[in-house]
Structure formats: C-alpha cells, structure tokens
Scaffold this active site. Structure first.
Site, PDB file in Angstrom:
ATOM      1  N   ALA A   1      36.673  43.910  32.544  1.00  0.00           N
ATOM      2  CA  ALA A   1      37.884  44.043  33.353  1.00  0.00           C
ATOM      3  C   ALA A   1      38.971  43.107  32.847  1.00  0.00           C
ATOM      4  O   ALA A   1      40.132  43.503  32.697  1.00  0.00           O
ATOM      5  CB  ALA A   1      37.574  43.764  34.818  1.00  0.00           C
ATOM      6  N   TYR A   2      38.604  41.873  32.601  1.00  0.00           N
ATOM      7  CA  TYR A   2      39.574  40.896  32.086  1.00  0.00           C
ATOM      8  C   TYR A   2      40.105  41.337  30.726  1.00  0.00           C
ATOM      9  O   TYR A   2      41.322  41.325  30.482  1.00  0.00           O
ATOM     10  CB  TYR A   2      38.909  39.524  31.989  1.00  0.00           C
ATOM     11  CG  TYR A   2      39.834  38.416  31.537  1.00  0.00           C
ATOM     12  CD1 TYR A   2      40.735  37.844  32.420  1.00  0.00           C
ATOM     13  CD2 TYR A   2      39.796  37.938  30.226  1.00  0.00           C
ATOM     14  CE1 TYR A   2      41.590  36.819  32.018  1.00  0.00           C
ATOM     15  CE2 TYR A   2      40.642  36.923  29.812  1.00  0.00           C
ATOM     16  CZ  TYR A   2      41.532  36.369  30.712  1.00  0.00           C
ATOM     17  OH  TYR A   2      42.380  35.361  30.293  1.00  0.00           O
ATOM     18  N   SER A   3      39.209  41.748  29.824  1.00  0.00           N
ATOM     19  CA  SER A   3      39.623  42.170  28.492  1.00  0.00           C
ATOM     20  C   SER A   3      40.569  43.363  28.573  1.00  0.00           C
ATOM     21  O   SER A   3      41.598  43.407  27.888  1.00  0.00           O
ATOM     22  CB  SER A   3      38.399  42.520  27.642  1.00  0.00           C
ATOM     23  OG  SER A   3      37.545  41.404  27.487  1.00  0.00           O
TER      24      SER A   3
ATOM     25  N   SER B   1      42.452  44.279  31.106  1.00  0.00           N
ATOM     26  CA  SER B   1      43.732  43.904  31.707  1.00  0.00           C
ATOM     27  C   SER B   1      44.635  43.207  30.695  1.00  0.00           C
ATOM     28  O   SER B   1      45.844  43.443  30.660  1.00  0.00           O
ATOM     29  CB  SER B   1      43.512  43.013  32.931  1.00  0.00           C
ATOM     30  OG  SER B   1      43.068  41.713  32.582  1.00  0.00           O
ATOM     31  N   LYS B   2      44.053  42.356  29.855  1.00  0.00           N
ATOM     32  CA  LYS B   2      44.863  41.621  28.893  1.00  0.00           C
ATOM     33  C   LYS B   2      45.307  42.509  27.725  1.00  0.00           C
ATOM     34  O   LYS B   2      46.382  42.296  27.141  1.00  0.00           O
ATOM     35  CB  LYS B   2      44.097  40.396  28.388  1.00  0.00           C
ATOM     36  CG  LYS B   2      43.865  39.342  29.473  1.00  0.00           C
ATOM     37  CD  LYS B   2      45.175  38.860  30.096  1.00  0.00           C
ATOM     38  CE  LYS B   2      44.960  37.693  31.052  1.00  0.00           C
ATOM     39  NZ  LYS B   2      46.235  37.180  31.622  1.00  0.00           N
TER      40      LYS B   2
END
Length: 248
Positions: A154-156, A158-159
C-alpha cells in the site's frame, strides 16, 4: 550549513509538526522564510510552534478530508497574505504484511492520506499560486515508490502515485511560474519508524549502499533548495535521496 534564500516566501508544510516536515520547517526558517504547519495533532502543533519560534503559524487539518483542506487554505490565508510554497510531507506507512493479508480498510487509509490527501492540497493551493504566477510544490515520495518494497504494497503504491501525480502536475504548470517536483528518500529515521516492524526497518537498511539511514536534515536541505527561486528549470522531476540505493 549552506545558505539558501527563501526571504519573503511563505510555505505550507503538511505533517509539519514532526519528522521530515518539522526538519523542513527548521531549514526554511533558517533560510529566511516563514511557515504554516499543517498537522492533525493540535498538541504536536503547539509544541512545534513553541520550539521553532518566530515566523511560524499553525493550522489543524486532516489532509485525508477534502473539506478539512479547503478550510485550512482559508484559515492559512487569513493568517498570511500569500502562500508561495507547498511541501506535502504528511504520510503514513500502513502495516507490514503480505498483500493477500492486507486489511482493505488500512489499504484505503494509506491511499487516502498519502495520495488523495496530497491531491487535495495541490488542488486547493494551485489556483492561489496561479493567480500570482509563482509557486514551488515539493511532494515527499519514497524509494519504495520506485522499487516496491515487499510487505509494504500500500505504501509503495501510494508513493508511486505521488511520483506520477508530480510529473503530470509539473507538465500542466510548466508554462507558468510554478515548479512541481518530488523527492524519493530511502529510509530516514523519524517517528514514522514507530509504524514499521523491526524486520522491515532492517530490510530497508540492508538495501542502502552507504550503510546508514538518511537524516531529516539531509532531506530538508534538498527540499528547501527545490522550494527556492534557484530551482527554475526543473519541474515534474524526481530527486533521489537514497544513499545510492536508487540511481535511476
């Protein structure tokens, strides 16, 4: 410390009460600018304002809510006549789990803060910058958006979205006096580490050729330069801050 010039410029820094946002505020103040810190935590905002001293105003805002961002722009402009700079630093990591185990509601929360929140801030502040034909926007992305960290889908994702948004917006504003860029730090030791597992932190460190984490001050130095008038021919660009991990 090299001297950077932000005299007469006012910046909004999201997530500005702690971590990278706080370090960026410090460097901007040292460079002659003034700042408004946006953050959810009112106690953290009060502490940051007291510690940073003159030139600081604060507005409580939840960037994941469009209406909150609209209100924050109104409140900020009531305190300061112009907003020259926007630094989108607010973000969360989400849990460190495999994609097939990722709780859908937490996936959505990461996208809502890291990507949608950044969109809301740009959407509401770009028209103000366009009326003055000047602005600097710097988005805090991550090397995870380039490489895709395991157990951080999710973080990857989003970035990666932050980088794509930066490129699109930079091109849309290229014929104006507004420049839009992003930075992609590798792991930088800030309170966001509290959201990560020890195993994930060790994985990130193992990928950095310099063998150390970045510092908030190193990120702040690059971001502050990108927010200066000297950054005049770079827009829609991705600037690396990964200790040699990411060289593309």
């Amino acid at each position: 410390m090299n001297q950077l010039d932000l005299k007469g410029r006012h910046a909004v820094i999201t997530g500005g009460a702690v971590g990278l946002g706080y370090a960026i505020a410090q460097r901007m103040l040292a460079s002659g600018g003034t700042v408004t810190l946006w953050d959810m935590n009112e106690q953290s905002l009060a502490t940051a304002k007291e510690q940073l001293g003159q030139g600081v105003t604060t507005v409580a805002v939840d960037v994941s809510r469009h209406t909150s961002v609209v209100d924050a722009v109104r409140d900020t402009l009531a305190l300061n006549p112009a907003i020259d700079i926007l630094v989108n630093s607010a973000g969360i990591t989400g849990p460190n789990v495999k994609l097939w185990d990722y709780p859908p509601e937490q996936w959505m929360q990461v996208q809502q803060v890291n990507l949608n929140g950044l969109f809301f801030c740009c959407r509401e502040l770009v028209p103000h910058m366009r009326t003055r034909n000047y602005g600097r926007i710097v988005n805090i992305a991550s090397v995870a958006g380039k490489d895709g960290n395991p157990n951080a889908s999710a973080y990857s994702a989003s970035k990666a979205g932050v980088m794509a948004l930066t490129k699109s917006l930079g091109k849309e504003l290229a014929d104006t006096g507004i420049r839009v860029n992003c930075v992609t730090p590798a792991a930088v030791k800030t309170p966001i580490f509290d959201q990560m597992s020890p195993e994930h932190i060790a994985f990130m460190l193992s990928k950095i050729p310099m063998g150390r984490f970045g510092t908030p001050e190193e990120v702040a130095a690059m971001v502050t330069w990108l927010c200066s008038e000297d950054c005049s021919f770079s827009t829609g660009a991705v600037f690396d801050l990964s200790g040699g991990r990411s060289t593309y």
